[in-house]
Design a protein around this motif. Structure first.
Motif, PDB file in Angstrom:
ATOM      1  N   ALA A   1       0.824  -1.212   0.000  1.00  0.00           N
ATOM      2  CA  ALA A   1       0.000   0.000   0.000  1.00  0.00           C
ATOM      3  C   ALA A   1       0.857   1.262   0.000  1.00  0.00           C
ATOM      4  CB  ALA A   1      -0.931   0.000   1.212  1.00  0.00           C
ATOM      5  N   HIS A   2       2.177   1.110   0.249  1.00  0.00           N
ATOM      6  CA  HIS A   2       3.053   2.281   0.347  1.00  0.00           C
ATOM      7  C   HIS A   2       4.190   2.272  -0.679  1.00  0.00           C
ATOM      8  CE1 HIS A   2       1.244   1.585   4.366  1.00  0.00           C
ATOM      9  NE2 HIS A   2       1.187   2.897   4.427  1.00  0.00           N
ATOM     10  N   VAL A   3       4.607   1.095  -1.116  1.00  0.00           N
ATOM     11  CA  VAL A   3       5.713   1.003  -2.072  1.00  0.00           C
ATOM     12  C   VAL A   3       5.298   0.081  -3.217  1.00  0.00           C
ATOM     13  CG1 VAL A   3       7.436   1.406  -0.272  1.00  0.00           C
ATOM     14  CG2 VAL A   3       6.790  -0.943  -0.858  1.00  0.00           C
ATOM     15  N   ASP A   4       6.191  -0.077  -4.187  1.00  0.00           N
ATOM     16  CA  ASP A   4       5.905  -0.967  -5.308  1.00  0.00           C
ATOM     17  C   ASP A   4       5.727  -2.400  -4.799  1.00  0.00           C
ATOM     18  OD1 ASP A   4       6.047  -1.307  -8.421  1.00  0.00           O
ATOM     19  OD2 ASP A   4       7.263  -2.929  -7.584  1.00  0.00           O
ATOM     20  N   PRO A   5       4.726  -3.131  -5.315  1.00  0.00           N
ATOM     21  CA  PRO A   5       4.475  -4.503  -4.845  1.00  0.00           C
ATOM     22  C   PRO A   5       5.681  -5.427  -4.947  1.00  0.00           C
ATOM     23  CG  PRO A   5       2.612  -3.718  -6.102  1.00  0.00           C
ATOM     24  CD  PRO A   5       3.686  -2.677  -6.245  1.00  0.00           C
ATOM     25  N   LEU A   6       6.521  -5.250  -5.964  1.00  0.00           N
ATOM     26  CA  LEU A   6       7.706  -6.107  -6.077  1.00  0.00           C
ATOM     27  C   LEU A   6       8.660  -5.871  -4.908  1.00  0.00           C
ATOM     28  CD1 LEU A   6       8.468  -5.986  -9.907  1.00  0.00           C
ATOM     29  CD2 LEU A   6       7.544  -7.893  -8.594  1.00  0.00           C
ATOM     30  N   ALA A   7       8.827  -4.596  -4.528  1.00  0.00           N
ATOM     31  CA  ALA A   7       9.661  -4.288  -3.365  1.00  0.00           C
ATOM     32  C   ALA A   7       9.026  -4.851  -2.096  1.00  0.00           C
ATOM     33  CB  ALA A   7       9.851  -2.774  -3.247  1.00  0.00           C
ATOM     34  N   ALA A   8       7.692  -4.778  -2.022  1.00  0.00           N
ATOM     35  CA  ALA A   8       6.983  -5.329  -0.867  1.00  0.00           C
ATOM     36  C   ALA A   8       7.177  -6.837  -0.792  1.00  0.00           C
ATOM     37  CB  ALA A   8       5.497  -4.982  -0.950  1.00  0.00           C
ATOM     38  N   ALA A   9       7.171  -7.518  -1.943  1.00  0.00           N
ATOM     39  CA  ALA A   9       7.361  -8.969  -1.967  1.00  0.00           C
ATOM     40  C   ALA A   9       8.767  -9.350  -1.510  1.00  0.00           C
ATOM     41  CB  ALA A   9       7.101  -9.504  -3.379  1.00  0.00           C
ATOM     42  N   VAL A  10       9.764  -8.562  -1.928  1.00  0.00           N
ATOM     43  CA  VAL A  10      11.142  -8.815  -1.488  1.00  0.00           C
ATOM     44  C   VAL A  10      11.243  -8.645   0.026  1.00  0.00           C
ATOM     45  CG1 VAL A  10      13.519  -7.980  -1.602  1.00  0.00           C
ATOM     46  CG2 VAL A  10      12.169  -8.180  -3.698  1.00  0.00           C
ATOM     47  N   ALA A  11      10.611  -7.582   0.540  1.00  0.00           N
ATOM     48  CA  ALA A  11      10.634  -7.341   1.986  1.00  0.00           C
ATOM     49  C   ALA A  11       9.944  -8.474   2.741  1.00  0.00           C
ATOM     50  CB  ALA A  11       9.968  -6.007   2.298  1.00  0.00           C
ATOM     51  N   ALA A  12       8.831  -8.974   2.187  1.00  0.00           N
ATOM     52  CA  ALA A  12       8.119 -10.089   2.831  1.00  0.00           C
ATOM     53  C   ALA A  12       8.993 -11.342   2.852  1.00  0.00           C
ATOM     54  CB  ALA A  12       6.809 -10.363   2.096  1.00  0.00           C
ATOM     55  N   ALA A  13       9.728 -11.576   1.768  1.00  0.00           N
ATOM     56  CA  ALA A  13      10.634 -12.725   1.725  1.00  0.00           C
ATOM     57  C   ALA A  13      11.747 -12.572   2.760  1.00  0.00           C
ATOM     58  CB  ALA A  13      11.223 -12.881   0.330  1.00  0.00           C
ATOM     59  N   ILE A  14      12.200 -11.336   2.968  1.00  0.00           N
ATOM     60  CA  ILE A  14      13.228 -11.083   3.981  1.00  0.00           C
ATOM     61  C   ILE A  14      12.681 -11.365   5.377  1.00  0.00           C
ATOM     62  CG2 ILE A  14      14.621  -9.268   5.063  1.00  0.00           C
ATOM     63  CD1 ILE A  14      14.944  -8.039   2.274  1.00  0.00           C
ATOM     64  N   VAL A  15      11.405 -10.998   5.598  1.00  0.00           N
ATOM     65  CA  VAL A  15      10.763 -11.321   6.877  1.00  0.00           C
ATOM     66  C   VAL A  15      10.769 -12.833   7.094  1.00  0.00           C
ATOM     67  CG1 VAL A  15       8.560 -11.342   8.129  1.00  0.00           C
ATOM     68  CG2 VAL A  15       9.328  -9.255   6.980  1.00  0.00           C
ATOM     69  N   GLY A  16      10.407 -13.588   6.051  1.00  0.00           N
ATOM     70  CA  GLY A  16      10.417 -15.046   6.150  1.00  0.00           C
ATOM     71  C   GLY A  16      11.810 -15.584   6.393  1.00  0.00           C
ATOM     72  N   ALA A  17      12.810 -15.008   5.707  1.00  0.00           N
ATOM     73  CA  ALA A  17      14.191 -15.443   5.896  1.00  0.00           C
ATOM     74  C   ALA A  17      14.645 -15.181   7.329  1.00  0.00           C
ATOM     75  CB  ALA A  17      15.102 -14.730   4.909  1.00  0.00           C
ATOM     76  N   ALA A  18      14.209 -14.051   7.901  1.00  0.00           N
ATOM     77  CA  ALA A  18      14.579 -13.713   9.277  1.00  0.00           C
ATOM     78  C   ALA A  18      13.987 -14.715  10.267  1.00  0.00           C
ATOM     79  CB  ALA A  18      14.113 -12.293   9.611  1.00  0.00           C
ATOM     80  N   ILE A  19      12.738 -15.117  10.022  1.00  0.00           N
ATOM     81  CA  ILE A  19      12.119 -16.129  10.887  1.00  0.00           C
ATOM     82  C   ILE A  19      12.861 -17.454  10.747  1.00  0.00           C
ATOM     83  CG2 ILE A  19      10.019 -17.463  11.319  1.00  0.00           C
ATOM     84  CD1 ILE A  19       8.417 -15.017  10.394  1.00  0.00           C
ATOM     85  N   GLY A  20      13.194 -17.824   9.511  1.00  0.00           N
ATOM     86  CA  GLY A  20      13.967 -19.045   9.296  1.00  0.00           C
ATOM     87  C   GLY A  20      15.340 -18.971   9.945  1.00  0.00           C
ATOM     88  N   LEU A  21      15.964 -17.799   9.883  1.00  0.00           N
ATOM     89  CA  LEU A  21      17.275 -17.609  10.512  1.00  0.00           C
ATOM     90  C   LEU A  21      17.165 -17.787  12.026  1.00  0.00           C
ATOM     91  CD1 LEU A  21      20.265 -16.767  10.218  1.00  0.00           C
ATOM     92  CD2 LEU A  21      19.510 -14.390  10.483  1.00  0.00           C
ATOM     93  N   LEU A  22      16.108 -17.218  12.607  1.00  0.00           N
ATOM     94  CA  LEU A  22      15.893 -17.374  14.045  1.00  0.00           C
ATOM     95  C   LEU A  22      15.731 -18.854  14.406  1.00  0.00           C
ATOM     96  CD1 LEU A  22      15.283 -16.256  16.885  1.00  0.00           C
ATOM     97  CD2 LEU A  22      12.883 -16.031  16.172  1.00  0.00           C
ATOM     98  N   ASN A  23      14.902 -19.550  13.642  1.00  0.00           N
ATOM     99  CA  ASN A  23      14.717 -20.985  13.891  1.00  0.00           C
ATOM    100  C   ASN A  23      16.041 -21.740  13.782  1.00  0.00           C
ATOM    101  OD1 ASN A  23      11.917 -20.882  14.303  1.00  0.00           O
ATOM    102  ND2 ASN A  23      11.480 -21.117  12.125  1.00  0.00           N
ATOM    103  N   GLY A  24      16.773 -21.454  12.714  1.00  0.00           N
ATOM    104  CA  GLY A  24      18.029 -22.161  12.484  1.00  0.00           C
ATOM    105  C   GLY A  24      19.064 -21.895  13.554  1.00  0.00           C
ATOM    106  N   LEU A  25      19.163 -20.647  13.994  1.00  0.00           N
ATOM    107  CA  LEU A  25      20.134 -20.316  15.030  1.00  0.00           C
ATOM    108  C   LEU A  25      19.783 -20.994  16.359  1.00  0.00           C
ATOM    109  CD1 LEU A  25      20.770 -16.521  14.339  1.00  0.00           C
ATOM    110  CD2 LEU A  25      22.377 -18.409  13.993  1.00  0.00           C
ATOM    111  N   LEU A  26      18.495 -20.985  16.696  1.00  0.00           N
ATOM    112  CA  LEU A  26      18.079 -21.623  17.938  1.00  0.00           C
ATOM    113  C   LEU A  26      18.346 -23.129  17.911  1.00  0.00           C
ATOM    114  CD1 LEU A  26      14.701 -19.762  18.646  1.00  0.00           C
ATOM    115  CD2 LEU A  26      16.835 -19.556  19.931  1.00  0.00           C
ATOM    116  N   VAL A  27      18.145 -23.735  16.760  1.00  0.00           N
ATOM    117  CA  VAL A  27      18.364 -25.180  16.642  1.00  0.00           C
ATOM    118  C   VAL A  27      19.849 -25.513  16.663  1.00  0.00           C
ATOM    119  CG1 VAL A  27      18.131 -27.172  15.095  1.00  0.00           C
ATOM    120  CG2 VAL A  27      16.188 -25.646  15.451  1.00  0.00           C
TER     121      VAL A  27
END
Length: 324
Positions: free
Chosen positions: A89-115
């Motif tokens: 709603a604020h930036v180009d959807p492609l940039a928003a999709a990249v940011a969403a993927a980064i959010v997912g990567a961050a969650i995966g990174l958290l999981n991986g580090l904890l494990v």
């Protein structure tokens, strides 16, 4: 003689069973639904659901290949959808999709580090993050939904990110094909693929051969998080809205897809194509129940039965194939 000749093929490709099941179900559903299941609109819907579930299942399969499990992907799916819709709603959807993927990567990174850093079982870690990020999603939406009006979902960016169909199928299908191609090359033609399966087969043996076990597992969790969040992005692009419950129970479907597709939960053996076929089978069953007017809660019951039968059938099939 024909059955004996099939044993070497089954030993190499355990996913053959799910392809046979899929073919039988297609015939059964098409012949018993009076055209309500086997029509272009419904098949396109099944393919769209399969595409988003399939992307998530591919990531889960990578983690399973290392001998770990990620049951937080349902919440990651929802967080990706919410991040995409809020940013689009604020930036180009492609940039928003990249940011969403980064959010997912961050969650995966958290999981991986904890494990990898705490040696806590991945089932416990990802169960915790499943609840944490589900709680965050609910808190962010406060009982409402993030949405973009249909009139605002225009342009190539929205079109590419699941917002419309191309050649009668949602664009999520073409993303799925591209991701599968990349992952197959990664697993079959790069050292990462060999190392991932080696870690799942025996982490100790892989470590003794110089494989950085922790790094491989961490990479699998990050890829899993990215794919789950991107799947959420495509689903949000299709629907135009998401709430705190987005992706609920999808983690069970993703794991079931992998089990159905011949992935061994102990690690060391996965099949990306088998996992996708598992996702198609589950999506087809769900669609059949809908078009036949069966209450949707029965899907969860059937899902559980299918997983148990698939695990037993996979074990039986492999034992039979190993007999001389």
């Amino acid at each position: 003689m024909a059955l004996s000749a099939a044993k070497p093929l089954i030993r190499r490709h355990a996913e053959i069973g799910i392809f046979l099941i899929g073919a039988l179900l297609v015939i059964l559903f098409a012949s018993t639904s009076d055209g309500r299941w086997a029509n272009l609109y419904n098949i396109a819907t099944i393919i769209q659901v399969t595409a988003t579930l399939g992307l998530m299942s591919l990531g889960v399969a990578l983690v399973i290949g290392t001998g770990e499990i990620d049951i937080s992907v349902g919440s990651t799916f929802g967080m990706g959808a919410l991040a995409y819709l809020w940013l689009a709603a604020h930036v180009d959807p492609l940039a928003a999709a990249v940011a969403a993927a980064i959010v997912g990567a961050a969650i995966g990174l958290l999981n991986g580090l904890l494990v990898t850093r705490t040696s806590t079982p991945s089932l416990i870690v990802t169960l915790g993050t499943l609840m944490i990020f589900r709680g965050i999603a609910i808190a962010l939406t406060e009982g409402f939904s993030f949405s973009i009006p249909y009139a605002g979902r225009k342009g190539w960016s929205y079109f590419l990110l699941g917002g419309d169909d191309f050649l009668d199928f949602n664009t999520a299908l073409y993303w799925l094909i591209a991701v599968v191609a990349v992952l197959l090359v990664m697993l079959k033609a790069t050292p990462f693929g060999n190392r991932l399966l080696a870690v799942g087969g025996s982490a100790e043996s892989a470590h003794s051969r110089g494989v950085r076990v922790g790094r491989i597992k961490l990479s699998a969790f990050v890829l899993c998080g990215m794919l789950a969040a991107f799947a959420g992005t495509l689903e949000a692009g299709k629907l135009g809205f998401a709430d705190g419950s987005m992706g609920r129970l999808m983690e069970l479907q993703a794991i079931a897809s992998c089990v159905l597709g011949g992935c061994v939960l102990a690690g060391g053996r996965i099949s990306l194509l088998g996992a996708l076929m598992g996702a198609f089978v589950l999506s087809s069953i769900q669609s059949y129940l809908v078009v036949m007017g069966v209450q949707p809660q029965w899907f969860v019951l059937i899902l559980g039965v299918i997983v148990v039968l698939a695990a037993y059938g996979d074990k039986s099939l492999r034992q039979w194939a190993l007999r001389k």
